[in-house]
Design an enzyme around this catalytic site. Structure first.
Site, PDB file in Angstrom:
ATOM      1  CE1 TYR A  43      16.773 -19.750  -4.047  1.00 14.17           C
ATOM      2  CE2 TYR A  43      15.679 -20.854  -5.873  1.00 14.17           C
ATOM      3  CZ  TYR A  43      16.502 -20.895  -4.766  1.00 14.17           C
ATOM      4  OH  TYR A  43      17.070 -22.094  -4.396  1.00 14.17           O
ATOM      5  CB  SER A  83      18.308 -23.884  -7.707  1.00 13.95           C
ATOM      6  OG  SER A  83      16.956 -24.278  -7.786  1.00 13.95           O
TER       7      SER A  83
END
Length: 321
Positions: free
Chosen positions: A201, A188
């Site tokens: 995350y 990501s």
């Protein structure tokens, strides 16, 4: 040579260096996002089967369908048996490819992998897509405010981190034996430019990025390609964002990202996300992104959205009664 001449020379060399770097970046981008549309790697050369984790929705489902469209049989790995069967039927009907479904919950840790290995036996697996991932149920949350933090921390690490090396450990030996294979790890943008209030995350995603880059260096001489894909925002259930000029649909993203195979081992996946990556680097430096003002603003906005959703749910329950 005077001091001013020395400074002028240094300045000229610096400008030349950055112009050369910019030109090289543009050439790589031209190959990655434009020429790749004309010169696509035949993915069937890696093997007959692809394995996709988190394959019942979002980017995972999109990858599974796009791989099937390009001629591969697909093993779908996810936690919902019902959704697995739905995606399998869709692939078999629309693309005429074979499927295999494996129901597991990646938040359960080490215990699931022997069962996965058993169900993958006998398949010539040429492609592995490590896609499965999760985020806090409440986005933009202070670390200590995460609901059920102890359990969530463990589940997030099992799902986002442990799944990648464990699935790789299962499938990579067969690729090495055949001297060909492709592993795609979905990271990501948040792993490259960490975002406070998404601390855990972001940390899990930079693990995926570094693991991918090191693994590629270790095994490329053995015919194995390891590609790290670090998208910006894609329209999925996780992001809850609508498609627009900046947000790609999952099928469109998977199509563009698979085109980059063989052209780049680290990619944003599509031109739109690559441009957003460049813009973010210029317009939002680290000191702004990590500033207390921005963190507090994001936290307050997240709390407002959460409150509005709660009110909407309560109103809906009242209407149903």
């Amino acid at each position: 040579m005077s001091f001013s001449d020395v400074l002028a020379t240094i300045g000229g060399l610096t400008v030349a260096f950055y112009l050369l770097k910019l030109s090289w970046t543009c050439c790589c981008g031209l190959r990655e996002y434009f020429l790749s549309k004309l010169w696509q790697v035949n993915l069937r050369r890696y093997g007959q089967w692809a394995v996709v984790t988190g394959a019942t929705s979002g980017i995972g489902k999109a990858y599974a369908c796009e791989l099937a469209r390009r001629g591969l049989n697909v093993a779908l790995v996810s936690r919902s048996a019902k959704k697995l069967q739905e995606v399998a039927r869709e692939i078999e009907k629309q693309y005429g490819r074979k499927t295999r479904t494996i129901q597991v919950d990646f938040t359960e840790g080490h215990s699931i992998y022997p069962a996965i290995a058993e169900q993958l036996q006998g398949l010539e697996i040429g492609i592995l897509v490590n896609n499965v991932g999760m985020v806090y149920s409440d986005c933009f949350t202070y670390f200590l405010d995460v609901p059920d933090a102890g359990q969530k921390i463990t589940q997030l690490i099992y799902c986002n981190i442990l799944s990648v090396p464990q699935m790789t450990r299962l499938i990579l030996p067969g690729m090495v034996e055949r001297k060909t294979g492709l592993i795609i790890n979905i990271s990501s943008e948040a792993g490259i430019r960490p975002q406070p209030l998404l601390s855990l995350y972001c940390a899990t995603k930079i693990f995926v990025t570094y693991f991918s880059q090191c693994l590629h260096a270790e095994y490329k001489s053995m015919g194995i390609t390891v590609q790290c894909v670090a998208p910006f925002i894609v329209s999925t259930k996780m992001t809850n964002m609508k498609v627009n000029s900046f947000v790609k649909s999952a099928p469109e993203f998977a199509h563009d990202a698979l085109n980059t195979v063989g052209h780049s081992n680290y990619t944003s996946g599509c031109l739109s996300h690559a441009l957003q990556d460049m813009a973010l680097a210029i317009l939002l430096p680290d000191w702004i992104r990590m500033s207390s003002f921005l963190i507090i603003k994001l936290a307050n906005q997240a709390k407002r959205i959460k409150s509005e959703r709660r009110v909407c749910k309560e109103n809906l329950k009242i209407k149903l009664k």
